[in-house]
Design a protein around this motif. Structure first.
Motif, PDB file in Angstrom:
ATOM      1  N   HIS A  74      -6.214   7.231  10.894  1.00  0.00           N
ATOM      2  CA  HIS A  74      -6.741   7.269   9.521  1.00  0.00           C
ATOM      3  C   HIS A  74      -7.264   8.654   9.161  1.00  0.00           C
ATOM      4  O   HIS A  74      -6.985   9.165   8.062  1.00  0.00           O
ATOM      5  N   PHE A  84      -4.389  10.932   8.589  1.00  0.00           N
ATOM      6  CA  PHE A  84      -3.722  10.559   7.334  1.00  0.00           C
ATOM      7  C   PHE A  84      -4.460  11.145   6.136  1.00  0.00           C
ATOM      8  O   PHE A  84      -3.840  11.717   5.224  1.00  0.00           O
ATOM      9  N   GLN A 122       3.654   9.724   5.909  1.00  0.00           N
ATOM     10  CA  GLN A 122       4.389   8.472   6.073  1.00  0.00           C
ATOM     11  C   GLN A 122       3.957   7.712   7.327  1.00  0.00           C
ATOM     12  O   GLN A 122       3.729   6.510   7.275  1.00  0.00           O
ATOM     13  N   ARG A 123       3.847   8.425   8.443  1.00  0.00           N
ATOM     14  CA  ARG A 123       3.468   7.771   9.691  1.00  0.00           C
ATOM     15  C   ARG A 123       2.623   8.720  10.542  1.00  0.00           C
ATOM     16  O   ARG A 123       2.794   9.942  10.478  1.00  0.00           O
ATOM     17  N   TRP A 149       0.416   4.189  13.012  1.00  0.00           N
ATOM     18  CA  TRP A 149       0.277   3.511  11.731  1.00  0.00           C
ATOM     19  C   TRP A 149       1.364   3.975  10.776  1.00  0.00           C
ATOM     20  O   TRP A 149       1.720   5.161  10.736  1.00  0.00           O
ATOM     21  N   ASP A 150       1.861   3.025  10.010  1.00  0.00           N
ATOM     22  CA  ASP A 150       2.851   3.305   8.973  1.00  0.00           C
ATOM     23  C   ASP A 150       2.134   3.327   7.627  1.00  0.00           C
ATOM     24  O   ASP A 150       1.587   2.320   7.188  1.00  0.00           O
ATOM     25  N   TYR A 151       2.110   4.519   6.971  1.00  0.00           N
ATOM     26  CA  TYR A 151       1.429   4.683   5.693  1.00  0.00           C
ATOM     27  C   TYR A 151       2.416   4.843   4.531  1.00  0.00           C
ATOM     28  O   TYR A 151       2.038   5.301   3.453  1.00  0.00           O
ATOM     29  N   SER A 172       1.244   3.414   1.246  1.00  0.00           N
ATOM     30  CA  SER A 172      -0.171   3.595   0.939  1.00  0.00           C
ATOM     31  C   SER A 172      -0.409   3.921  -0.530  1.00  0.00           C
ATOM     32  O   SER A 172       0.334   4.700  -1.147  1.00  0.00           O
ATOM     33  N   HIS A 229      -1.487   7.941  -1.498  1.00  0.00           N
ATOM     34  CA  HIS A 229      -0.615   9.113  -1.578  1.00  0.00           C
ATOM     35  C   HIS A 229      -0.923   9.897  -2.842  1.00  0.00           C
ATOM     36  O   HIS A 229      -0.936   9.337  -3.935  1.00  0.00           O
TER      37      HIS A 229
END
Length: 497
Positions: free
Chosen positions: A316, A319, A329-330, A394-396, A399, A402
């Motif tokens: 997190h 990210f 993205q990930r 984690w796959d964001y 989200s 962005h």
């Protein structure tokens, strides 16, 4: 140069041993593989876009030089930028790294006069470059928008030709072309000021074609371009959804065009030779024109981040931080080596922005290293992954946080290096200055100054004690809920209070 050497350098020290190991950040930089007859002017011109140069030692016989920046942050910005866009002098690649020395001593050097003259001349030519806002090493008063006049227009010059030439220096966001006083002119916006400075210094006075189509380039007074149509006269490369149609040039701005003409430029133009990334002698293109199909940015969109604090780093926090420079993205923190992580951005341009802005900064007490990864994508855990391994990836991709998913977002125009001053937005009217100060203080940072925007109280600037604290605060409080339906937005600012 040994890492056990003295902390200062003068003309009598044995400082000429190459520093091949990458030391910690320092205001003193070591340049290698220079041309044997390199001038002091050429060396200084590599540094002036990032801040004030205060001392310089050139070792022409060794093809090396040492220069001292006014601040460590300016040196970090310079090294980060050249990591992703290696500089050249006369088409010869130059290697730049931190010196193990913290200071240069030139008092006992008899040949220091040319260096002083070069530093003074470059400061004047560059518009009195200061050490930058909060030491970040950006040219004060300059804009990411360039205004361009093409003289001796023997062959046609199109928007695509300009994009092909200028995109070699970085991400071109927008271009508007028009004719004024019987001259072909253009306004071109880069993603940041440093790219614009490099393009101007390298291309001003160059011919697009052999013996004709000479570029005259200066900084525009506009800070951004408002393009309303995508056609052969104007283009917004961040918005593919714009309509094409006939366009009055003034309509592209939303404001009246300033009276650009040959007289709008300074009466003399200099052929720059020192600050060169892709410049070659002679024309930029050979007529008839080469194919104008521009390939997408080369390279992968995955970054390798090393030297993380394994006790504090999380998918997190990475990210949120890397999301300042692109849509993450990930994120994958390596299970067996938790000080390393892979971060997949939306594209290679965003990956380069994140790398150039974040490499060398402190996160959770550690100086992180950011470099391109050999992996084309970040793989998600397979079904057999253990419970300890799954939270590290984690796959964001879906989200809502962005910053750049909306075409034409203003966030494209507000990408700045980490700084001690944060820009806060989406502030409810019920939230006071005291409440925001208390919120940030509770996150463990020291608030030095605060100011609401005079015309829009939904935004404010907050200055913290250091860049490192600002990074921590952004990670902790971006998207913090201030009331039942409004969340705080935090980004780095180029301004000070």
């Amino acid at each position: 140069m040994s890492s056990s050497g003295p902390s200062t350098v003068d003309g009598t020290d044995r400082l000429w041993v190459p520093e091949y190991a990458q030391p910690v950040p320092s205001p003193v930089l070591h340049l290698r593989q220079l041309p044997v007859d390199v001038s002091e002017h050429e060396v200084v011109s590599l540094a002036v876009p990032f801040g004030q140069v205060i001392k310089l030692i050139t070792l022409k016989a060794k093809k090396q030089a040492f220069l001292e920046m006014a601040s460590e942050e300016a040196a970090v910005t310079m090294v980060n930028y050249y990591t992703s866009a290696p500089p050249t002098i006369r088409n010869q690649p130059i290697f730049i790294q931190y010196s193990t020395h913290r200071q240069l001593k030139t008092d006992n050097m008899t040949n220091h006069r040319p260096a002083l003259q070069a530093i003074s001349a470059e400061a004047v030519h560059s518009g009195n470059m200061a050490s930058g806002v909060q030491g970040r090493g950006l040219a004060l008063g300059h804009s990411p928008v360039l205004r361009i006049i093409v003289e001796n227009l023997f062959y046609p010059v199109t928007l695509e030709v300009l994009q092909q030439i200028f995109s070699k220096f970085g991400s071109v966001l927008k271009i508007i072309t028009f004719t004024r006083n019987n001259q072909f002119q253009a306004l071109l916006q880069f993603s940041d000021i440093v790219l614009a400075h490099h393009a101007r210094a390298s291309l001003d006075g160059q011919n697009i074609y052999n013996g004709c189509c000479t570029l005259r380039i200066d900084f525009s007074k506009l800070s951004t371009l408002n393009v309303k149509y995508n056609n052969d006269k104007s283009r917004d490369f961040t918005r593919a959804d714009l309509p094409s149609g006939e366009m009055d040039p003034a309509a592209a701005f939303g404001v009246a065009l300033p009276p650009y003409s040959a007289a709008a430029f300074q009466p003399t133009f200099h052929q720059h030779t020192g600050l060169s990334m892709t410049v070659v002698p002679g024309p930029l293109l050979s007529p008839p024109r080469v194919s104008l199909q521009v390939a997408p940015p080369a390279g992968h969109s995955v970054l390798l981040v090393s030297n993380l604090n394994p006790e504090s780093a999380s998918p997190h926090c990475l990210f949120i931080l890397f999301g300042v420079y692109g849509d993450v993205q990930r994120v994958k923190i390596l299970f067996n080596k938790k000080e390393n992580a892979l971060i997949q951005m939306s594209d290679a341009t965003q990956a380069q922005l994140a790398m150039s802005h974040l490499n060398g900064h402190r996160l959770h007490g550690n100086v992180i290293r950011v470099m391109p990864s050999k992996h084309p994508v970040v793989q998600l855990p397979r079904g057999g992954a253990g419970p300890d391994e799954q939270p590290l990836t984690w796959d964001y991709s879906g989200s809502a946080l962005h910053r750049f998913k909306k075409p034409g977002s203003k966030n494209f125009n507000n990408i700045f290096p980490p700084s001690a001053t944060l820009h806060l937005s989406n502030i409810p009217s019920s939230v006071s200055e005291e409440l925001l100060k208390d919120l940030f203080s509770s996150a463990g940072v020291t608030v030095k100054a605060f100011k609401f925007f005079q015309k829009d109280r939904k935004m404010a600037l907050m200055q913290l004690a250091s860049v490192e604290e600002a990074i921590e605060a952004l990670i902790a409080l971006h998207d913090h809920q201030l009331d039942h339906n409004q969340h705080l937005r935090v980004s780095f600012s180029k301004s000070t209070i």
